[in-house]
Design an enzyme around this catalytic site. Structure first.
Site, PDB file in Angstrom:
ATOM      1  N   GLU A   1      10.436   9.967 -39.193  1.00 34.10           N
ATOM      2  CA  GLU A   1      10.765  11.386 -39.270  1.00 34.10           C
ATOM      3  C   GLU A   1       9.510  12.175 -39.646  1.00 34.10           C
ATOM      4  OE1 GLU A   1      13.691  12.300 -38.432  1.00 34.10           O
ATOM      5  OE2 GLU A   1      14.993  10.569 -38.814  1.00 34.10           O
TER       6      GLU A   1
ATOM      7  N   ASP B   1      12.396  16.154 -33.590  1.00 32.28           N
ATOM      8  CA  ASP B   1      11.032  16.098 -34.122  1.00 32.28           C
ATOM      9  C   ASP B   1      10.133  15.247 -33.223  1.00 32.28           C
ATOM     10  OD1 ASP B   1      12.438  13.789 -34.867  1.00 32.28           O
ATOM     11  OD2 ASP B   1      11.237  13.475 -36.667  1.00 32.28           O
TER      12      ASP B   1
ATOM     13  N   ILE C   1      19.415  10.904 -36.198  1.00 32.48           N
ATOM     14  CA  ILE C   1      19.341  11.602 -37.477  1.00 32.48           C
ATOM     15  C   ILE C   1      19.144  13.098 -37.255  1.00 32.48           C
ATOM     16  CG2 ILE C   1      18.113  11.800 -39.678  1.00 32.48           C
ATOM     17  CD1 ILE C   1      19.545   9.142 -39.367  1.00 32.48           C
TER      18      ILE C   1
ATOM     19  N   LEU D   1      18.556   5.439 -33.943  1.00 36.38           N
ATOM     20  CA  LEU D   1      19.469   5.802 -35.018  1.00 36.38           C
ATOM     21  C   LEU D   1      19.399   7.321 -35.103  1.00 36.38           C
ATOM     22  CD1 LEU D   1      21.338   5.042 -37.385  1.00 36.38           C
ATOM     23  CD2 LEU D   1      19.304   4.882 -38.838  1.00 36.38           C
TER      24      LEU D   1
ATOM     25  N   CYS E   1      14.275   4.596 -36.240  1.00 36.59           N
ATOM     26  CA  CYS E   1      14.624   3.839 -35.051  1.00 36.59           C
ATOM     27  C   CYS E   1      13.837   2.533 -35.009  1.00 36.59           C
ATOM     28  CB  CYS E   1      14.314   4.655 -33.796  1.00 36.59           C
ATOM     29  SG  CYS E   1      15.023   6.317 -33.812  1.00 36.59           S
TER      30      CYS E   1
ATOM     31  N   SER F   1      15.590   7.235 -51.837  1.00 36.85           N
ATOM     32  CA  SER F   1      15.309   6.315 -52.939  1.00 36.85           C
ATOM     33  C   SER F   1      14.087   6.822 -53.699  1.00 36.85           C
ATOM     34  CB  SER F   1      15.080   4.897 -52.424  1.00 36.85           C
ATOM     35  OG  SER F   1      13.895   4.831 -51.653  1.00 36.85           O
TER      36      SER F   1
ATOM     37  N   ASN G   1       9.164   6.170 -34.111  1.00 35.70           N
ATOM     38  CA  ASN G   1      10.044   5.672 -35.173  1.00 35.70           C
ATOM     39  C   ASN G   1       9.722   6.431 -36.446  1.00 35.70           C
ATOM     40  OD1 ASN G   1      11.611   4.178 -36.987  1.00 35.70           O
ATOM     41  ND2 ASN G   1      10.053   2.589 -37.220  1.00 35.70           N
TER      42      ASN G   1
END
Length: 641
Positions: free
Chosen positions: A78, A101, A55, A53, A2, A374, A76
């Site tokens: 995870e 979370d 998730i 955002l 976020c 990634s 912001n």
């Protein structure tokens, strides 16, 4: 993932519109929801803003800012192991309203205070305020995946995921920090805790701030010094190397990697993986796919008309592993057109040109998934960079050359443009490396080699470039934390890279590129358990007889044939010299205009003119210097004019 922002105003002079503007300006970080809360307390006024955002827990239960008891949080990132922590908290009597979370983080802080940070496996930047005691707690993850900027002056404290929020507050005094401008021109980013603006700072990775907001005078004394460390990569490098066989080391390394990868698949939205065709990304793919019946979604970028095309290699690997492969084809024009948007998303000067393909692949992947894994940090953890190879192979040899001969060689290279060197002039990144070798020849100490390979302008050139004498900023390049009892040149370089190039360049690039597309990026190699383990492995397990990333390659060869992987590293290279000579020449003339340079009063006009003349007369080794100037000038016009 976020975007968070907010303020604490002891002057009680902030409008509701300002906090809303501070929050909305980075809607790209969180297009799914917006939350704003304002508080009027006895000592100060406070505002918290959040762009979401979604998730984990897509319901309203995950909405922020979030409250529990007298705590409020803006979070912001995870925390991947939140389910385990949640179970522990439930056993201690905690009750939860959501499956988020964020709620677990808030309860964990209530239960354990700052010690909760040691329990988190994840990436995060967050602020917690206790409205009864006026206690402020700010924290950032160990590696520095998630950004955290803050500003303090005249009783106003601002914080945000991106600097652009600060411009929306009338109390923000946007004065350039001259030394930070100089640092940017050397590194292509503003390093460490420093910021492009005065009175503005970054919370360092693995650090937190814990303050009692009692009065403004106390804060004046505490900022920016009160960053406290809760984890340090040197703690692992300073332990004795593990005494175990290579086969046992390989087995345990693979187990940690698998666990790190699996944690980063936790989501309530579609997840994909970036595949470049190299060892790092191929290993993430292989380890994730091996025990899954459903096919992973894999994404590879191809921009063949600028020489960036790993798609054939990536497709071959994807086919072999049985993943669902998507090849993202971009044109030269798409890459060029993106440059004009960079100053908005990279709102502190940033000059790594690989931001362009990273953004392109993120924008394309977002059409299919909301989360993408990634393989960033594989090189820093397992010794993958060419500079490690150079020092292992040539460090002692260069040091054995008499200094007068080394200086003579560097002087000769100054007289012969890199573009005059046959065969090599067509090699990947040769012109940039040619310039860096000069610095290594002049001073081949390990610290100076790291600086020479990391800087585009030497200290001497910086003095010529600026109209003022910039102060040299303190960075982790000068760290002396590596214990001499466990010292090796490889450990030294890898530890420095982990605290400098990784966080200041790679992670900033990936955060901004993915967030441009409202895509969450996750990096298994940044699991802190992995670097803690790898730092204690014997050097020869990582760099073995000239083979970089040796143990990682041996793990991967269990899943993918060696002959399929053995090829030169391509990287996300952009043909900067060619672009500056052709497509971007008008842009250079517009922004690196000598009249503008004169009016700004920052750079010496004659030296800038000299750089342009030398580059356009055939000295391609000046391409990155000119690119840095262009990136700064474009940023300056966007945010300072």
């Amino acid at each position: 993932m976020c975007g968070i922002t907010g303020y604490i105003d002891f002057n009680k002079n902030t409008s509701q519109q300002e906090i809303e503007n501070m929050t909305h300006v980075f809607t790209h970080r969180g297009p799914d929801a917006c939350g704003v809360e304002t508080f009027y307390l006895d000592e100060f006024q406070m505002g918290l803003g959040h762009r979401r955002l979604s998730i984990i827990d897509l319901s309203e239960g995950g909405k922020q800012p979030m409250t529990y008891k007298d705590y409020w949080i803006c979070f912001n990132g995870e925390v991947y192991n939140y389910e385990e922590i949640k179970k522990e908290l439930i056993d201690l009597g905690h009750q939860f309203k959501s499956t988020s979370d964020t709620e677990v983080v808030l309860h964990a802080y209530d239960q354990w205070g700052k010690d909760c940070l040691a329990k988190f496996i994840g990436m995060f930047a967050f602020v917690i305020i206790h409205t009864k005691t006026n206690k402020l707690f700010c924290a950032r993850d160990r590696a520095g995946v998630k950004p955290f900027f803050y500003y303090f002056k005249d009783g106003l404290f601002l914080f945000s995921s991106e600097l652009k929020s600060f411009h929306e507050h009338k109390g923000f005094d946007k004065k350039l920090n001259p030394s930070s401008v100089a640092a940017f021109m050397q590194y292509g980013n503003v390093p460490g805790s420093h910021c492009i603006f005065k009175n503005c700072y970054k919370l360092k990775p693995a650090h937190y701030i814990e303050l009692l907001l009692t009065n403004q005078d106390d804060l004046n004394q505490m900022f920016p010094k009160d960053q406290r460390e809760y984890w340090n990569v040197y703690d692992s490098y300073n332990k004795p190397k593990l005494n175990l066989s290579f086969e046992e080391a390989k087995k345990q390394t693979e187990e940690i990697l698998i666990d790190a990868c699996n944690y980063r698949m936790v989501a309530d939205v579609p997840v994909g993986v970036f595949l470049s065709g190299g060892y790092n990304s191929a290993s993430v793919t292989a380890l994730l796919q091996k025990d899954r019946s459903d096919k992973l979604k894999r994404f590879t970028i191809s921009v063949p008309d600028i020489g960036l095309d790993e798609a054939p290699y990536a497709k071959e690997i994807a086919t072999y592993l049985g993943t669902n492969h998507t090849e993202i084809n971009c044109t030269h024009k798409e890459a060029i057109d993106l440059i004009g948007d960079l100053p908005f998303y990279y709102d502190e000067p940033f000059a790594d040109s690989s931001a362009i393909p990273t953004t392109l692949v993120s924008l394309a992947a977002r059409k299919h998934v909301t989360v993408a894994l990634s393989a960033d940090a594989g090189d820093e953890v397992f010794a993958g960079y060419n500079r490690y190879d150079y020092i292992q192979r040539y460090g002692k040899k260069i040091n054995s050359i008499p200094s007068f001969m080394r200086y003579a060689m560097a002087f000769g290279m100054d007289k012969v443009p890199s573009n005059y060197i046959p065969i090599l002039r067509n090699k990947y990144n040769f012109h940039n490396r040619y310039e860096k070798v000069k610095g290594v020849l002049k001073n081949p100490s390990e610290e100076q080699i790291m600086l020479s390979l990391s800087q585009q302008f030497t200290d001497e050139q910086i003095q010529r470039l600026f109209r003022f004498n910039p102060e040299t900023l303190k960075t982790a390049y000068h760290s002396t934390e590596l214990n001499r009892n466990h010292y090796s040149s490889l450990s030294y370089m890898m530890a420095v890279d982990y605290q400098t190039y990784l966080v200041d360049d790679i992670l900033q690039k990936v955060d901004r590129a993915t967030m441009t597309a409202s895509l969450e990026g996750r990096e298994p190699y940044l699991d802190h358990r992995l670097i803690e383990w790898a730092a204690q492995l014997p050097d020869e397990y990582k760099y073995h007889q000239g083979e970089k990333k040796y143990i990682l390659k041996e793990i991967l060869h269990q899943y993918i044939p060696k002959e399929m992987m053995d090829r030169p590293k391509m990287g996300f290279a952009i043909p900067i010299a060619e672009w500056l000579q052709k497509d971007l020449k008008e842009l250079v003339e517009e922004f690196v205009d000598l009249n503008k340079i004169e009016q700004q009063g920052i750079f010496e006009v004659s030296y800038v003119e000299d750089i342009k003349k030398k580059f356009y007369s055939g000295k391609k080794e000046y391409d990155v210097k000119l690119w840095y100037l262009l990136m700064f000038q474009m940023w300056y016009e966007k945010w300072m004019s």
